[in-house]
Design a protein around this motif. Structure first.
Motif, PDB file in Angstrom:
ATOM      1  N   GLU A 144       0.819  -1.216   0.000  1.00 37.23           N
ATOM      2  CA  GLU A 144       0.000   0.000   0.000  1.00 37.23           C
ATOM      3  C   GLU A 144       0.854   1.267   0.000  1.00 37.23           C
ATOM      4  O   GLU A 144       0.444   2.298  -0.538  1.00 37.23           O
ATOM      5  CB  GLU A 144      -0.955   0.004   1.199  1.00 37.23           C
ATOM      6  CG  GLU A 144      -2.181  -0.863   0.983  1.00 37.23           C
ATOM      7  CD  GLU A 144      -3.222  -0.668   2.057  1.00 37.23           C
ATOM      8  OE1 GLU A 144      -2.901  -0.116   3.128  1.00 37.23           O
ATOM      9  OE2 GLU A 144      -4.376  -1.083   1.835  1.00 37.23           O
ATOM     10  N   THR A 145       2.039   1.210   0.575  1.00 32.81           N
ATOM     11  CA  THR A 145       2.884   2.408   0.630  1.00 32.81           C
ATOM     12  C   THR A 145       3.747   2.573  -0.620  1.00 32.81           C
ATOM     13  O   THR A 145       4.478   3.561  -0.730  1.00 32.81           O
ATOM     14  CB  THR A 145       3.794   2.367   1.873  1.00 32.81           C
ATOM     15  OG1 THR A 145       4.581   1.163   1.851  1.00 32.81           O
ATOM     16  CG2 THR A 145       2.966   2.394   3.154  1.00 32.81           C
ATOM     17  N   LEU A 146       3.691   1.627  -1.546  1.00 34.70           N
ATOM     18  CA  LEU A 146       4.421   1.737  -2.807  1.00 34.70           C
ATOM     19  C   LEU A 146       3.575   2.556  -3.778  1.00 34.70           C
ATOM     20  O   LEU A 146       2.462   2.165  -4.137  1.00 34.70           O
ATOM     21  CB  LEU A 146       4.701   0.349  -3.382  1.00 34.70           C
ATOM     22  CG  LEU A 146       5.323   0.296  -4.787  1.00 34.70           C
ATOM     23  CD1 LEU A 146       6.657   1.037  -4.823  1.00 34.70           C
ATOM     24  CD2 LEU A 146       5.482  -1.149  -5.242  1.00 34.70           C
ATOM     25  N   ASP A 147       4.108   3.680  -4.232  1.00 40.24           N
ATOM     26  CA  ASP A 147       3.338   4.628  -5.033  1.00 40.24           C
ATOM     27  C   ASP A 147       3.432   4.297  -6.524  1.00 40.24           C
ATOM     28  O   ASP A 147       4.096   4.994  -7.296  1.00 40.24           O
ATOM     29  CB  ASP A 147       3.827   6.057  -4.773  1.00 40.24           C
ATOM     30  CG  ASP A 147       2.926   7.107  -5.425  1.00 40.24           C
ATOM     31  OD1 ASP A 147       1.765   6.765  -5.755  1.00 40.24           O
ATOM     32  OD2 ASP A 147       3.381   8.253  -5.601  1.00 40.24           O
ATOM     33  N   VAL A 148       2.794   3.201  -6.903  1.00 38.84           N
ATOM     34  CA  VAL A 148       2.667   2.832  -8.317  1.00 38.84           C
ATOM     35  C   VAL A 148       1.230   2.382  -8.547  1.00 38.84           C
ATOM     36  O   VAL A 148       0.474   2.156  -7.595  1.00 38.84           O
ATOM     37  CB  VAL A 148       3.657   1.710  -8.723  1.00 38.84           C
ATOM     38  CG1 VAL A 148       5.097   2.165  -8.587  1.00 38.84           C
ATOM     39  CG2 VAL A 148       3.396   0.429  -7.909  1.00 38.84           C
ATOM     40  N   GLU A 149       0.853   2.238  -9.814  1.00 39.50           N
ATOM     41  CA  GLU A 149      -0.504   1.815 -10.135  1.00 39.50           C
ATOM     42  C   GLU A 149      -0.759   0.384  -9.662  1.00 39.50           C
ATOM     43  O   GLU A 149       0.173  -0.408  -9.505  1.00 39.50           O
ATOM     44  CB  GLU A 149      -0.731   1.916 -11.640  1.00 39.50           C
ATOM     45  CG  GLU A 149      -0.688   3.334 -12.179  1.00 39.50           C
ATOM     46  CD  GLU A 149      -0.934   3.382 -13.677  1.00 39.50           C
ATOM     47  OE1 GLU A 149      -1.056   2.298 -14.286  1.00 39.50           O
ATOM     48  OE2 GLU A 149      -1.009   4.494 -14.234  1.00 39.50           O
ATOM     49  N   SER A 150      -2.027   0.070  -9.499  1.00 43.73           N
ATOM     50  CA  SER A 150      -2.398  -1.261  -9.012  1.00 43.73           C
ATOM     51  C   SER A 150      -1.895  -2.366  -9.937  1.00 43.73           C
ATOM     52  O   SER A 150      -1.400  -3.402  -9.485  1.00 43.73           O
ATOM     53  CB  SER A 150      -3.920  -1.362  -8.867  1.00 43.73           C
ATOM     54  OG  SER A 150      -4.390  -0.450  -7.918  1.00 43.73           O
ATOM     55  N   GLY A 151      -2.014  -2.130 -11.259  1.00 44.71           N
ATOM     56  CA  GLY A 151      -1.540  -3.135 -12.200  1.00 44.71           C
ATOM     57  C   GLY A 151      -0.045  -3.370 -12.085  1.00 44.71           C
ATOM     58  O   GLY A 151       0.442  -4.493 -12.273  1.00 44.71           O
ATOM     59  N   THR A 152       0.705  -2.318 -11.766  1.00 47.07           N
ATOM     60  CA  THR A 152       2.153  -2.446 -11.599  1.00 47.07           C
ATOM     61  C   THR A 152       2.473  -3.290 -10.371  1.00 47.07           C
ATOM     62  O   THR A 152       3.445  -4.056 -10.358  1.00 47.07           O
ATOM     63  CB  THR A 152       2.799  -1.054 -11.476  1.00 47.07           C
ATOM     64  OG1 THR A 152       2.468  -0.284 -12.639  1.00 47.07           O
ATOM     65  CG2 THR A 152       4.308  -1.156 -11.352  1.00 47.07           C
ATOM     66  N   LYS A 153       1.666  -3.165  -9.329  1.00 47.69           N
ATOM     67  CA  LYS A 153       1.869  -3.986  -8.130  1.00 47.69           C
ATOM     68  C   LYS A 153       1.658  -5.463  -8.444  1.00 47.69           C
ATOM     69  O   LYS A 153       2.393  -6.327  -7.957  1.00 47.69           O
ATOM     70  CB  LYS A 153       0.919  -3.528  -7.022  1.00 47.69           C
ATOM     71  CG  LYS A 153       1.227  -2.140  -6.489  1.00 47.69           C
ATOM     72  CD  LYS A 153       0.248  -1.728  -5.401  1.00 47.69           C
ATOM     73  CE  LYS A 153       0.570  -0.316  -4.900  1.00 47.69           C
ATOM     74  NZ  LYS A 153      -0.360   0.115  -3.822  1.00 47.69           N
ATOM     75  N   VAL A 154       0.663  -5.741  -9.279  1.00 55.47           N
ATOM     76  CA  VAL A 154       0.423  -7.127  -9.685  1.00 55.47           C
ATOM     77  C   VAL A 154       1.616  -7.653 -10.486  1.00 55.47           C
ATOM     78  O   VAL A 154       2.064  -8.781 -10.307  1.00 55.47           O
ATOM     79  CB  VAL A 154      -0.883  -7.241 -10.492  1.00 55.47           C
ATOM     80  CG1 VAL A 154      -1.073  -8.667 -11.009  1.00 55.47           C
ATOM     81  CG2 VAL A 154      -2.082  -6.825  -9.637  1.00 55.47           C
ATOM     82  N   GLU A 155       2.145  -6.796 -11.381  1.00 59.87           N
ATOM     83  CA  GLU A 155       3.320  -7.182 -12.161  1.00 59.87           C
ATOM     84  C   GLU A 155       4.512  -7.455 -11.246  1.00 59.87           C
ATOM     85  O   GLU A 155       5.272  -8.403 -11.473  1.00 59.87           O
ATOM     86  CB  GLU A 155       3.678  -6.076 -13.151  1.00 59.87           C
ATOM     87  CG  GLU A 155       2.700  -5.936 -14.310  1.00 59.87           C
ATOM     88  CD  GLU A 155       3.095  -4.801 -15.240  1.00 59.87           C
ATOM     89  OE1 GLU A 155       4.243  -4.311 -15.125  1.00 59.87           O
ATOM     90  OE2 GLU A 155       2.263  -4.405 -16.071  1.00 59.87           O
ATOM     91  N   LEU A 156       4.691  -6.624 -10.243  1.00 59.49           N
ATOM     92  CA  LEU A 156       5.789  -6.814  -9.298  1.00 59.49           C
ATOM     93  C   LEU A 156       5.680  -8.166  -8.600  1.00 59.49           C
ATOM     94  O   LEU A 156       6.656  -8.917  -8.530  1.00 59.49           O
ATOM     95  CB  LEU A 156       5.788  -5.680  -8.266  1.00 59.49           C
ATOM     96  CG  LEU A 156       6.669  -5.861  -7.012  1.00 59.49           C
ATOM     97  CD1 LEU A 156       8.104  -6.183  -7.377  1.00 59.49           C
ATOM     98  CD2 LEU A 156       6.600  -4.610  -6.139  1.00 59.49           C
ATOM     99  N   LEU A 157       4.499  -8.478  -8.123  1.00 62.45           N
ATOM    100  CA  LEU A 157       4.324  -9.740  -7.413  1.00 62.45           C
ATOM    101  C   LEU A 157       4.550 -10.926  -8.350  1.00 62.45           C
ATOM    102  O   LEU A 157       5.181 -11.925  -7.968  1.00 62.45           O
ATOM    103  CB  LEU A 157       2.916  -9.788  -6.815  1.00 62.45           C
ATOM    104  CG  LEU A 157       2.670 -10.840  -5.732  1.00 62.45           C
ATOM    105  CD1 LEU A 157       3.633 -10.650  -4.569  1.00 62.45           C
ATOM    106  CD2 LEU A 157       1.230 -10.778  -5.248  1.00 62.45           C
ATOM    107  N   ALA A 158       4.058 -10.818  -9.580  1.00 64.27           N
ATOM    108  CA  ALA A 158       4.245 -11.895 -10.550  1.00 64.27           C
ATOM    109  C   ALA A 158       5.720 -12.068 -10.886  1.00 64.27           C
ATOM    110  O   ALA A 158       6.232 -13.205 -10.961  1.00 64.27           O
ATOM    111  CB  ALA A 158       3.445 -11.606 -11.820  1.00 64.27           C
ATOM    112  N   MET A 159       6.432 -10.967 -11.082  1.00 64.51           N
ATOM    113  CA  MET A 159       7.856 -11.051 -11.395  1.00 64.51           C
ATOM    114  C   MET A 159       8.636 -11.626 -10.222  1.00 64.51           C
ATOM    115  O   MET A 159       9.539 -12.462 -10.389  1.00 64.51           O
ATOM    116  CB  MET A 159       8.397  -9.664 -11.758  1.00 64.51           C
ATOM    117  CG  MET A 159       9.854  -9.677 -12.193  1.00 64.51           C
ATOM    118  SD  MET A 159      10.460  -8.032 -12.661  1.00 64.51           S
ATOM    119  CE  MET A 159       9.452  -7.741 -14.128  1.00 64.51           C
TER     120      MET A 159
END
Length: 244
Positions: A144-159
């Motif tokens: 929640e404290t990472l200031d990126v779009e929601s889709g980018t957070k999903v990409e981060l977790l997938a990567m």
């Protein structure tokens, strides 16, 4: 095929009630079935898991097992969910998204080492199980404290999970090869290293020779893992700063 000649519609096992509203209580539970399959896979590998074998483990007929789990792929889904239940998500995120994701990454690596067959089953297809959704919700909470779009957070977790899966798969393959070696521990590796040094000394591969001779020597796999995770997080953190 269905009786009408049409292909049966796909189902999600979690959308199907484990117990019908009427009738006797089922003799077995999904948790019991999953636990039996996980035991077999842990002891003998994923290839040893079959509907017949799991049915024998829980003491029922193979055809009876299909009443609980219609397809082997759904058995795999139950197994993955049972393993994902092993995450410790009891503490609230700290507010430091990097630290929290690194802690989750460490748990993922440990789970895969405890259950070496899991990397073979890592797939978004199994991302809708109760414990997988619980993990995903927690990871998003941590970010929640990472200031990126929601889709980018999903990409981060997938990567992140993709890199962990590849890393652990390599660790497991290396360990398995060492166990299968007919030579004393370390002997084959030493012979191969000596051969490589001899080839490099001939001068045909100067960049490799320079790189390996300037390298750190012994490799600490835990440190390499930590650096790999840090480099992924660095990239997404920079994206957040650039978009601020």
């Amino acid at each position: 095929m269905a009786a009408s000649g049409r292909t049966a519609r796909p189902e999600v096992i979690w959308a199907r009630p484990e117990r019908a509203g009427r009738g006797p209580r089922p003799a077995h539970t999904r948790a019991e079935i999953a636990a039996a399959a996980v035991r077999v896979a842990d002891a003998e590998g994923l290839d040893a898991v079959s509907m017949r074998r799991v049915a024998a483990e829980i003491g029922c007929g193979t055809m009876s097992l299909y009443n609980y789990v219609p397809r082997k792929e759904e058995l795999y889904e139950l197994m993955v969910d049972a393993v994902v239940a092993g995450y410790d998500l009891s503490r609230e995120p700290s507010g430091d998204w990097r630290a929290d994701l690194k802690a989750l990454a460490g748990q993922t690596r440990a789970l895969m080492h405890r259950h070496p067959w899991v990397p073979r089953l890592m797939s978004p297809v199994y991302g809708f199980s109760p414990n997988a959704l619980r993990y995903f919700e927690y990871a998003l909470w941590a970010m929640e404290t990472l200031d990126v779009e929601s889709g980018t957070k999903v990409e981060l977790l997938a990567m992140l999970n993709g890199v962990i899966t590849a890393y652990v798969s390599n660790e497991l393959a290396t360990a398995e090869r060492a166990r299968a070696s007919p030579y004393p521990p370390g002997e084959e590796e030493a012979v191969r290293a000596a051969y490589l040094m001899r080839v490099l000394s001939e001068g045909r591969y100067p960049r490799m020779a320079r790189t390996l001779t300037e390298g750190p020597g012994a490799i600490d796999l835990d440190e390499v893992f930590a650096r790999a995770i840090d480099r992924i997080l660095d990239g997404f953190e920079a994206e957040g700063r650039s978009g601020a």
